[in-house]
Design a protein around this motif. Sequence first.
Motif, PDB file in Angstrom:
ATOM      1  N   UNK A 197       0.887  -1.166   0.000  1.00  0.00           N
ATOM      2  CA  UNK A 197       0.000   0.000   0.000  1.00  0.00           C
ATOM      3  C   UNK A 197       0.918   1.206   0.000  1.00  0.00           C
ATOM      4  N   UNK A 198       0.414   2.333  -0.228  1.00  0.00           N
ATOM      5  CA  UNK A 198       1.299   3.491  -0.380  1.00  0.00           C
ATOM      6  C   UNK A 198       2.110   3.806   0.873  1.00  0.00           C
ATOM      7  N   UNK A 199       1.494   3.587   2.055  1.00  0.00           N
ATOM      8  CA  UNK A 199       2.162   4.002   3.284  1.00  0.00           C
ATOM      9  C   UNK A 199       2.758   2.853   4.080  1.00  0.00           C
ATOM     10  N   UNK A 200       2.554   1.595   3.639  1.00  0.00           N
ATOM     11  CA  UNK A 200       3.094   0.430   4.356  1.00  0.00           C
ATOM     12  C   UNK A 200       2.964  -0.792   3.446  1.00  0.00           C
ATOM     13  N   UNK A 201       3.614  -1.885   3.891  1.00  0.00           N
ATOM     14  CA  UNK A 201       3.431  -3.144   3.159  1.00  0.00           C
ATOM     15  C   UNK A 201       2.750  -4.121   4.108  1.00  0.00           C
ATOM     16  N   UNK A 202       1.632  -4.662   3.663  1.00  0.00           N
ATOM     17  CA  UNK A 202       0.925  -5.664   4.463  1.00  0.00           C
ATOM     18  C   UNK A 202       1.474  -7.029   4.039  1.00  0.00           C
ATOM     19  N   UNK A 203       1.954  -7.794   5.025  1.00  0.00           N
ATOM     20  CA  UNK A 203       2.650  -9.044   4.705  1.00  0.00           C
ATOM     21  C   UNK A 203       1.904 -10.236   5.292  1.00  0.00           C
ATOM     22  N   UNK A 204       1.684 -11.260   4.481  1.00  0.00           N
ATOM     23  CA  UNK A 204       1.134 -12.524   4.987  1.00  0.00           C
ATOM     24  C   UNK A 204       2.246 -13.555   5.049  1.00  0.00           C
ATOM     25  N   UNK A 205       2.190 -14.377   6.092  1.00  0.00           N
ATOM     26  CA  UNK A 205       3.193 -15.428   6.297  1.00  0.00           C
ATOM     27  C   UNK A 205       2.509 -16.794   6.237  1.00  0.00           C
ATOM     28  N   UNK A 206       3.305 -17.827   6.070  1.00  0.00           N
ATOM     29  CA  UNK A 206       2.732 -19.176   6.010  1.00  0.00           C
ATOM     30  C   UNK A 206       2.185 -19.588   7.373  1.00  0.00           C
ATOM     31  N   UNK A 207       2.869 -19.187   8.456  1.00  0.00           N
ATOM     32  CA  UNK A 207       2.512 -19.738   9.771  1.00  0.00           C
ATOM     33  C   UNK A 207       2.232 -18.715  10.857  1.00  0.00           C
ATOM     34  N   UNK A 208       2.099 -17.464  10.545  1.00  0.00           N
ATOM     35  CA  UNK A 208       1.816 -16.473  11.592  1.00  0.00           C
ATOM     36  C   UNK A 208       0.871 -15.406  11.024  1.00  0.00           C
ATOM     37  N   UNK A 209       0.255 -14.641  11.913  1.00  0.00           N
ATOM     38  CA  UNK A 209      -0.705 -13.651  11.425  1.00  0.00           C
ATOM     39  C   UNK A 209      -0.053 -12.572  10.563  1.00  0.00           C
ATOM     40  N   UNK A 210      -0.859 -11.918   9.756  1.00  0.00           N
ATOM     41  CA  UNK A 210      -0.376 -10.824   8.897  1.00  0.00           C
ATOM     42  C   UNK A 210       0.225  -9.703   9.758  1.00  0.00           C
TER      43      UNK A 210
END
Length: 407
Positions: free
Chosen positions: A139-152
């Motif tokens: 996103x413009x102000x941050x990066x939202x990251x998803x992982x295989x084994x933990x919350x975003x």
Amino acid sequence: MGTAWTAGRRVLISGASIAGPSLAHWLHEYGMTAVVVERHEGIRPGGQTVDLRGAGRAVAQRMGIEDAARAACTGEDGVAFVDARNRVRAAFAADVFGGEGFVAELEILRGELARLLHERTREHTEYVFGDHVTSLDDRDDEVRVSFAHRPDQSFDLVIAADGIGSTTRGLVFGDEVRVTPLGLYTAYLTISRAGWDGSWARWHNAPGGRVVALRPDNLGTTRALMSFLCPPRGFERLPVAAQKELLRHVFAGVGWEAPRVLGELDAAEEFYFELVGQVHAPRWSSGRVALLGDAGYCASPISGMGTSLALVGAYVLAGELATHAGHRAAFRSYERIMRPYVTQAQHLPPFVPHIAHPRSRAGIGVFNALLATAAKPAVQRVARHALSPPAEKIALPDYPRFRGSPR
Ligand SMILES: Cc1cc2nc3c(=O)[nH]c(=O)nc-3n(C[C@H](O)[C@H](O)[C@H](O)COP(=O)(O)OP(=O)(O)OC[C@H]3O[C@@H](n4cnc5c(N)ncnc54)[C@H](O)[C@@H]3O)c2cc1C
């Protein structure tokens, strides 16, 4: 000095080998917080030695790890090219070519250097093992990251430092980044030390473009390498058991120490198999995501420059972030400074890797004769240019000291 922009920024780094922890070190120096996610269940051991050369060594010095790296050196005396009866055909001591030849003056096991970097950074850096990034939403102000084994989670920046096959890179750059295979597969494994292994690395060429090499380490074991010429066939994606079976097949009939290495294959826990290649990326960043080390510009183990590029890249990337008002300008500047250095490192001598993997007995004879000539003192000065990597070819920027790091 950190700018107001960097203070308190959270950076996700994917990959905890050399590039990732080195970057974590420098980000901390500039007041940023790093989280490192590593797919392996801990710092991954394995591989042979990597070289700290030229600017890479200078960065290690600025990080304050040079002495520890020197203490963990394998102390190899040189490399000998041997025939099937273990007779030496050519030999290069570690100090020829000013310590910047086949064997660098400062050679450390890749796993030991990674362990050292982890030890030096884990107090201020969160390491997450056994996980990996599955999606990135810039996103413009941050990066939202998803992982295989933990919350975003959200981060200000994401740096892909997860090696030649970086899947984090793939999530952002897709097919834009080319991995150029060099026509060679290599397996690294750790085997038990034999009484006769000595303090020299030994390299043996067998017909069919096959090589077996043994290197003494400083941990009481021996590092074995098996490599063979082959166009890309996807072997690097096979399960480990299938890769070991393939090696048995490819190296069947090879003499010298090959049967010994094959005999230890099943028990070898530290086993790493790769399609040797280079990474060519038209750009090293996209929005808030950037590439570092092998993930962005792998030059291949043949270049002897991978670790220096990773160390220097981490130093420059963090330094540029700390001295620019925003990530876009910093990423541009990082690439502008590093590109020429990377381009030179990726420029391999002609006929590499084929020249070092002759297919015929006659070819092996010619290769050994060439090496024997290059090893002669009178020829060494000329040979140095051909056989030493371009390790010095960058003027390291001097960044302001932030937390009083050693310079
Ligand atoms: C096991 C191993 C052995 C090696 N042996 C040698 C050698 O003998 N000689 C040589 O010249 N070079 C070797 N290399 C490559 C060498 O380490 C690099 O060329 C150089 O040091 C630059 O390092 P890097 O940190 O950029 O990448 P790498 O050293 O390749 O490290 C990448 C790291 O990312 C991790 N990773 C991979 N995918 C993901 C993911 N999706 N998410 C999170 N983490 C991930 C890997 O487990 C690894 O720890 C080896 C690399 C590895 C991983």
